[in-house]
Write a protein that holds these residues in place. Sequence first.
Motif, short mmCIF file in Angstrom:
data_model
loop_
_atom_site.label_atom_id
_atom_site.label_comp_id
_atom_site.label_asym_id
_atom_site.label_seq_id
_atom_site.Cartn_x
_atom_site.Cartn_y
_atom_site.Cartn_z
N PRO A 196 0.82 -1.27 0.00
CA PRO A 196 -0.05 0.00 0.22
C PRO A 196 0.82 1.09 -0.06
CG PRO A 196 0.10 -0.79 2.28
CD PRO A 196 0.63 -2.09 1.25
N SER A 197 2.17 1.29 0.35
CA SER A 197 3.01 2.41 0.45
C SER A 197 3.67 2.68 -0.78
CB SER A 197 3.80 2.30 1.74
OG SER A 197 3.15 1.73 2.79
N PRO A 198 3.63 4.04 -1.22
CA PRO A 198 4.56 4.69 -2.13
C PRO A 198 5.98 4.42 -2.05
CG PRO A 198 3.58 6.39 -1.10
CD PRO A 198 3.22 5.29 -0.45
N THR A 199 6.84 4.01 -3.10
CA THR A 199 8.21 4.22 -2.97
C THR A 199 8.57 4.72 -4.08
OG1 THR A 199 8.32 2.01 -1.91
CG2 THR A 199 10.42 2.74 -2.81
N TYR A 200 9.82 5.61 -3.96
CA TYR A 200 10.41 6.46 -5.18
C TYR A 200 11.69 5.87 -5.68
CZ TYR A 200 6.82 9.74 -3.03
OH TYR A 200 5.63 10.15 -2.76
N PHE A 201 11.59 5.43 -7.03
CA PHE A 201 12.65 4.91 -7.53
C PHE A 201 13.43 5.73 -8.34
CE2 PHE A 201 15.01 1.91 -10.12
CZ PHE A 201 14.87 0.53 -9.47
N VAL A 202 14.43 5.97 -8.02
CA VAL A 202 15.44 6.85 -8.53
C VAL A 202 16.22 6.29 -9.69
CG1 VAL A 202 17.64 8.50 -8.29
CG2 VAL A 202 15.76 8.37 -6.55
N THR A 203 16.04 6.84 -11.02
CA THR A 203 16.72 6.09 -12.17
C THR A 203 18.03 6.66 -13.10
OG1 THR A 203 15.31 7.23 -13.89
CG2 THR A 203 14.23 5.21 -12.68
N SER A 204 18.25 7.79 -12.59
CA SER A 204 19.14 8.58 -13.27
C SER A 204 20.45 8.78 -12.38
CB SER A 204 18.76 10.17 -13.66
OG SER A 204 18.64 10.90 -12.56
N PRO A 205 21.42 8.78 -13.10
CA PRO A 205 22.82 8.75 -12.51
C PRO A 205 22.89 9.98 -11.48
CG PRO A 205 23.26 7.99 -14.57
CD PRO A 205 21.84 8.44 -14.63
N ARG A 206 22.56 11.01 -12.31
CA ARG A 206 22.46 12.49 -11.47
C ARG A 206 21.85 12.59 -10.15
NH1 ARG A 206 19.29 17.41 -11.43
NH2 ARG A 206 17.60 16.31 -12.78
N LEU A 207 20.46 11.96 -10.00
CA LEU A 207 19.97 11.88 -8.92
C LEU A 207 20.42 10.74 -8.03
CD1 LEU A 207 16.24 12.82 -9.75
CD2 LEU A 207 18.10 14.26 -9.24
N THR A 208 20.93 9.83 -8.46
CA THR A 208 21.53 9.03 -7.76
C THR A 208 22.71 9.45 -7.04
OG1 THR A 208 20.98 6.95 -9.13
CG2 THR A 208 22.99 6.88 -7.60
#
Length: 432
Positions: free
Chosen positions: A43-55
């Motif tokens: 039920p809980s949202p999770t934020y998946f970071v996909t770019s090197p910049r934001l990683t």
Amino acid sequence: MTVPVAPGRWPFLGHTPALLRRRFVFTDALHEHGEIVKIYLGPSPTYFVTSPRLTHEVLVTSGPKFRKGAMFDKFRPFVGNGLVLSNGDFHLRQRRLMQPAFHRDRLAGYVETMRRAAADLADSWQPGDVRMLDEDLQGLAVTIVGEALFSTELGKAAIAEARRSIYLIIQQGMIRALSPKFVEKLPIPGNRRFDEAITRMQAIVLEVIREWRTEGVDRGDLLSMLLLGGMTDEQARDEVLTLLTAGIETTALALAWTFHELGRHPEVEERVHAELDEVLDGRPVTGADLFRLAYVRQVVDEVLRQYPLWMLMRRTLTEVDLGDTRLPEGAEVIVSPHALHHDAASFEAPEKFDPDRWSPDRAKQPPKGAFVPFGAGSRQCIGNVFAQNEIVITVATVAARWRLVPVSDRPVRVKFTSAAYPESLPMTAVRR
């Protein structure tokens, strides 16, 4: 932009044929939806970071705004509050206490331990032996980390217990971390074996620590460094368990996949052998050779790119502006080294095993955050240089004596937990 995506069937416990489908299709494709993708694990949202910049921002630039995430919380009751799992000021204090154990001078002292253990393994083989190489290398990784940690007779008993229990702890622990909480209460064999293994490991490690307290002598091992640094018995126990779990899995897997890829790519294997013959000229590898074995290091970097951890989790300590998205306090964030390492925007032909992508005359440094086999920032694995040295020394020691040839009628299959494991890796030992 944040795009909600409902997860499909998660692949971490599935089986897929090696060489046909290495990629985690769901997670590796998320970059098509933006730099931050909102997904739902329950039920809980999770934020998946996909770019090197934001990683890089999550792991380094804004690292203090994050702590370890939910998956790590589920490990803490079992392996304690060691460096991988701890947070905040306590984590910083523990890291400062442990850092001298991984100083350059100390690392140089472990080279002979690594070389001797690898030589003992290579000496145990006979021409034509079909080795279950994944099992051989798991045992080798336990021996090396164990001998670096413990230098007493009782320490040998701890190493034997680690050989028996540590992989069960790693794999069953990952299943627990990725399962609903009620699963760990079920009276099933996996839970019973996991609980028994944790109890045995904690008991033997505490016994070794108490033995050390009666003598209080610096034996030159990692445990001496931890205790001389002022850790309590419980803190030292947690850090030892952390080093055994975190320090064994990555190295053993990298070694297994290295010999697998050398067996699949004879032209790469030939170049490795040529470099070993030129640099070593038949003598044992030493610490001074580590940076002279440039092509071997390229091969290792390429293996670490191809076969990294599936994911790292973080949790925001406060509201965080990440890219164009404001993450709320307590938000769970996932970074996938596997997805980053297989992104064509950072790595040309990412599915191709190509050690030359790391050669000085060709290498274009990937963007910050694109290559994170050991994490980054203040949470980067403290033993990353130890692990890389161990891999290079083992490859140099084994490949100087043996070719390891794939068994053609026994295809390698992959099972996914925290990383890609070979279900079995049979290879034939052929004397060079």
